[in-house]
Scaffold this motif. Structure first.
Motif, PDB file in Angstrom:
ATOM      1  N   ILE A 163     -33.199  10.535   7.152  1.00 36.81           N
ATOM      2  CA  ILE A 163     -34.092  10.306   8.434  1.00 36.81           C
ATOM      3  C   ILE A 163     -33.302  11.140   9.424  1.00 36.81           C
ATOM      4  O   ILE A 163     -32.171  11.020   9.545  1.00 36.81           O
ATOM      5  CB  ILE A 163     -33.955   8.894   8.769  1.00 36.81           C
ATOM      6  CG1 ILE A 163     -34.844   7.858   7.554  1.00 36.81           C
ATOM      7  CG2 ILE A 163     -34.350   8.657  10.158  1.00 36.81           C
ATOM      8  CD1 ILE A 163     -34.491   6.361   7.717  1.00 36.81           C
ATOM      9  N   LEU A 164     -34.160  11.615  10.253  1.00 40.20           N
ATOM     10  CA  LEU A 164     -33.658  12.578  11.227  1.00 40.20           C
ATOM     11  C   LEU A 164     -34.285  11.815  12.657  1.00 40.20           C
ATOM     12  O   LEU A 164     -35.598  12.077  12.805  1.00 40.20           O
ATOM     13  CB  LEU A 164     -33.930  14.114  11.413  1.00 40.20           C
ATOM     14  CG  LEU A 164     -33.440  14.827  10.234  1.00 40.20           C
ATOM     15  CD1 LEU A 164     -34.061  16.085   9.826  1.00 40.20           C
ATOM     16  CD2 LEU A 164     -31.901  15.073  10.499  1.00 40.20           C
ATOM     17  N   TYR A 165     -33.688  11.229  13.292  1.00 41.30           N
ATOM     18  CA  TYR A 165     -34.070  10.142  14.257  1.00 41.30           C
ATOM     19  C   TYR A 165     -33.603  10.656  15.551  1.00 41.30           C
ATOM     20  O   TYR A 165     -32.264  10.651  15.643  1.00 41.30           O
ATOM     21  CB  TYR A 165     -33.426   8.735  14.003  1.00 41.30           C
ATOM     22  CG  TYR A 165     -34.420   7.617  14.289  1.00 41.30           C
ATOM     23  CD1 TYR A 165     -35.572   7.715  14.304  1.00 41.30           C
ATOM     24  CD2 TYR A 165     -33.726   6.576  15.085  1.00 41.30           C
ATOM     25  CE1 TYR A 165     -36.499   6.515  14.554  1.00 41.30           C
ATOM     26  CE2 TYR A 165     -34.567   5.566  15.509  1.00 41.30           C
ATOM     27  CZ  TYR A 165     -35.919   5.435  15.150  1.00 41.30           C
ATOM     28  OH  TYR A 165     -36.514   4.283  15.773  1.00 41.30           O
ATOM     29  N   LEU A 166     -34.418  10.880  16.781  1.00 44.16           N
ATOM     30  CA  LEU A 166     -33.974  11.248  17.935  1.00 44.16           C
ATOM     31  C   LEU A 166     -33.934   9.810  18.752  1.00 44.16           C
ATOM     32  O   LEU A 166     -34.843   9.137  19.101  1.00 44.16           O
ATOM     33  CB  LEU A 166     -34.995  12.212  18.504  1.00 44.16           C
ATOM     34  CG  LEU A 166     -35.057  13.707  17.870  1.00 44.16           C
ATOM     35  CD1 LEU A 166     -36.159  14.285  18.288  1.00 44.16           C
ATOM     36  CD2 LEU A 166     -33.857  14.365  18.471  1.00 44.16           C
ATOM     37  N   LYS A 167     -32.788   9.730  19.623  1.00 46.76           N
ATOM     38  CA  LYS A 167     -32.795   8.615  20.171  1.00 46.76           C
ATOM     39  C   LYS A 167     -31.606   8.611  21.452  1.00 46.76           C
ATOM     40  O   LYS A 167     -30.786   9.459  21.149  1.00 46.76           O
ATOM     41  CB  LYS A 167     -32.317   7.334  19.276  1.00 46.76           C
ATOM     42  CG  LYS A 167     -32.362   6.032  20.008  1.00 46.76           C
ATOM     43  CD  LYS A 167     -32.824   4.767  19.018  1.00 46.76           C
ATOM     44  CE  LYS A 167     -33.351   3.680  19.746  1.00 46.76           C
ATOM     45  NZ  LYS A 167     -33.456   2.300  18.869  1.00 46.76           N
ATOM     46  N   GLY A 168     -31.495   7.755  22.288  1.00 42.19           N
ATOM     47  CA  GLY A 168     -30.454   7.743  23.226  1.00 42.19           C
ATOM     48  C   GLY A 168     -29.740   6.590  23.574  1.00 42.19           C
ATOM     49  O   GLY A 168     -30.156   5.620  22.898  1.00 42.19           O
ATOM     50  N   GLY A 169     -28.607   6.642  24.369  1.00 41.89           N
ATOM     51  CA  GLY A 169     -27.899   5.596  24.700  1.00 41.89           C
ATOM     52  C   GLY A 169     -26.748   5.321  23.651  1.00 41.89           C
ATOM     53  O   GLY A 169     -26.545   5.890  22.912  1.00 41.89           O
ATOM     54  N   ASP A 170     -26.369   4.045  23.555  1.00 45.98           N
ATOM     55  CA  ASP A 170     -25.187   3.311  22.693  1.00 45.98           C
ATOM     56  C   ASP A 170     -26.034   3.089  21.443  1.00 45.98           C
ATOM     57  O   ASP A 170     -26.352   2.015  21.680  1.00 45.98           O
ATOM     58  CB  ASP A 170     -24.548   2.343  23.619  1.00 45.98           C
ATOM     59  CG  ASP A 170     -23.500   1.879  22.496  1.00 45.98           C
ATOM     60  OD1 ASP A 170     -23.237   2.388  21.601  1.00 45.98           O
ATOM     61  OD2 ASP A 170     -22.963   0.731  22.991  1.00 45.98           O
ATOM     62  N   LEU A 171     -25.641   3.705  20.595  1.00 48.28           N
ATOM     63  CA  LEU A 171     -26.379   3.346  19.237  1.00 48.28           C
ATOM     64  C   LEU A 171     -25.390   2.774  18.239  1.00 48.28           C
ATOM     65  O   LEU A 171     -25.485   2.508  16.827  1.00 48.28           O
ATOM     66  CB  LEU A 171     -26.821   4.641  18.469  1.00 48.28           C
ATOM     67  CG  LEU A 171     -27.883   5.394  19.354  1.00 48.28           C
ATOM     68  CD1 LEU A 171     -28.199   6.747  18.831  1.00 48.28           C
ATOM     69  CD2 LEU A 171     -28.830   4.734  19.629  1.00 48.28           C
ATOM     70  N   SER A 172     -24.189   2.180  18.652  1.00 51.20           N
ATOM     71  CA  SER A 172     -23.115   1.698  17.781  1.00 51.20           C
ATOM     72  C   SER A 172     -23.516   0.498  17.039  1.00 51.20           C
ATOM     73  O   SER A 172     -23.564   0.510  15.966  1.00 51.20           O
ATOM     74  CB  SER A 172     -21.985   1.482  18.343  1.00 51.20           C
ATOM     75  OG  SER A 172     -22.083   0.426  19.498  1.00 51.20           O
ATOM     76  N   PRO A 194     -29.618  18.077  32.171  1.00 58.23           N
ATOM     77  CA  PRO A 194     -29.117  16.843  32.448  1.00 58.23           C
ATOM     78  C   PRO A 194     -29.978  15.712  31.802  1.00 58.23           C
ATOM     79  O   PRO A 194     -29.562  14.811  31.192  1.00 58.23           O
ATOM     80  CB  PRO A 194     -29.448  16.575  33.908  1.00 58.23           C
ATOM     81  CG  PRO A 194     -29.321  17.615  34.538  1.00 58.23           C
ATOM     82  CD  PRO A 194     -29.882  18.856  33.540  1.00 58.23           C
ATOM     83  N   PHE A 195     -31.288  16.014  31.330  1.00 55.03           N
ATOM     84  CA  PHE A 195     -32.159  15.103  30.407  1.00 55.03           C
ATOM     85  C   PHE A 195     -31.457  14.901  29.324  1.00 55.03           C
ATOM     86  O   PHE A 195     -31.676  13.853  28.696  1.00 55.03           O
ATOM     87  CB  PHE A 195     -33.650  15.813  30.265  1.00 55.03           C
ATOM     88  CG  PHE A 195     -34.519  15.352  29.262  1.00 55.03           C
ATOM     89  CD1 PHE A 195     -34.972  13.983  29.592  1.00 55.03           C
ATOM     90  CD2 PHE A 195     -34.553  15.508  27.883  1.00 55.03           C
ATOM     91  CE1 PHE A 195     -35.869  13.261  28.590  1.00 55.03           C
ATOM     92  CE2 PHE A 195     -35.252  14.987  27.213  1.00 55.03           C
ATOM     93  CZ  PHE A 195     -35.981  13.740  27.345  1.00 55.03           C
ATOM     94  N   PHE A 196     -30.612  15.776  28.494  1.00 57.08           N
ATOM     95  CA  PHE A 196     -30.046  15.768  27.443  1.00 57.08           C
ATOM     96  C   PHE A 196     -28.710  14.944  27.324  1.00 57.08           C
ATOM     97  O   PHE A 196     -28.159  14.694  26.207  1.00 57.08           O
ATOM     98  CB  PHE A 196     -29.992  17.061  26.568  1.00 57.08           C
ATOM     99  CG  PHE A 196     -31.247  17.579  26.343  1.00 57.08           C
ATOM    100  CD1 PHE A 196     -32.237  17.187  25.229  1.00 57.08           C
ATOM    101  CD2 PHE A 196     -31.703  18.786  27.102  1.00 57.08           C
ATOM    102  CE1 PHE A 196     -33.450  17.450  25.275  1.00 57.08           C
ATOM    103  CE2 PHE A 196     -32.885  19.307  26.987  1.00 57.08           C
ATOM    104  CZ  PHE A 196     -33.967  18.739  25.974  1.00 57.08           C
ATOM    105  N   ALA A 197     -28.248  14.587  28.333  1.00 58.11           N
ATOM    106  CA  ALA A 197     -26.833  13.970  28.398  1.00 58.11           C
ATOM    107  C   ALA A 197     -26.684  12.937  27.627  1.00 58.11           C
ATOM    108  O   ALA A 197     -25.499  12.582  27.050  1.00 58.11           O
ATOM    109  CB  ALA A 197     -26.617  13.687  29.945  1.00 58.11           C
ATOM    110  N   THR A 198     -27.499  11.915  27.495  1.00 60.81           N
ATOM    111  CA  THR A 198     -27.366  10.767  26.573  1.00 60.81           C
ATOM    112  C   THR A 198     -28.273  10.891  25.333  1.00 60.81           C
ATOM    113  O   THR A 198     -28.239   9.658  24.719  1.00 60.81           O
ATOM    114  CB  THR A 198     -27.925   9.390  27.501  1.00 60.81           C
ATOM    115  OG1 THR A 198     -29.112   9.752  27.814  1.00 60.81           O
ATOM    116  CG2 THR A 198     -27.054   9.465  28.766  1.00 60.81           C
TER     117      THR A 198
END
Length: 206
Positions: A163-172, A194-198
């Motif tokens: 799986i190649l999954y695009l997502k943002g934020g804390d993924l722990s 800046p859009f890509f920062a997280t």
């Protein structure tokens, strides 16, 4: 300048024409069927096309590779990837018929012969694919449950099928069950906006 060309300067003229046409096609269709947030259309190439092409920064695909985009909506990330990888076969899958109608029509307008659009839920779909791509349609554990049956065991690419999954934020928390099988890449290492920062790309193998 289109930000796609800043990061991918070696596109063919044909690919550039296809990316250029995307904005007009999605703008036109979005006025009829809302497949992209209207406020997001102002940053169409950055938020949608370039975001999808993070996968092209992470890896390339052997000719004949089969990829399914689950929860594609209007065609992301699959559509921009299909332009970039013309020898790769893409299936765009979504449970919402009107969104698949848009994706199918735009693929035909762009003459993308390597794209098939299907109106179906992933749990009901049958097929074998080298990779499943998606933009954060649900939590990773739920997504794995819904889609893992679609992965082929036969390897043909430099990276493992998965799986190649695009997502943002804390993924722990989401990645914890798959920690040893997951590679996490920060999109900010590839794109300076800046859009890509997280934003992150997860590669999960099985």
């Amino acid at each position: 300048m289109n930000p796609v060309y800043k990061y991918f300067p070696n596109l063919t003229n044909g690919q550039r024409e296809q990316y250029d046409r995307m904005l007009a096609l999605y703008t036109e269709w979005n006025q009829r069927i809302n497949v992209i947030s209207r406020k997001d259309m102002d940053a169409f190439y950055e938020h949608h096309v370039l975001h999808a092409l993070a996968i092209a920064r992470f890896t390339s695909f052997q000719p004949g590779t089969r990829i399914i985009d689950v929860g594609t909506g209007g065609g992301f990330p699959g559509m921009p990837l299909a332009v970039f990888f013309p020898e790769t076969e893409f299936t765009l899958l979504d449970s919402i018929g009107k969104k698949i109608l848009v994706a199918d029509t735009i693929a035909k307008e762009l003459k993308l012969s390597n794209v098939t659009a299907i109106h179906q839920r992933s749990e009901q779909h049958r097929g074998q694919y080298d990779f499943i791509v998606s933009r954060a349609v649900t939590t990773l554990p739920d997504f794995v449950r819904q889609t893992r049956h679609l992965l082929s065991p036969k390897q043909k690419n430099a990276i493992g099928n998965g799986i190649l999954y695009l997502k943002g934020g804390d993924l722990s928390k989401e990645t914890a069950p798959f920690k040893k099988r997951t590679t996490i890449s920060d999109l900010s290492t590839w794109f300076e906006e800046p859009f890509f920062a997280t934003k992150k790309l997860l590669h999960v193998t099985f």
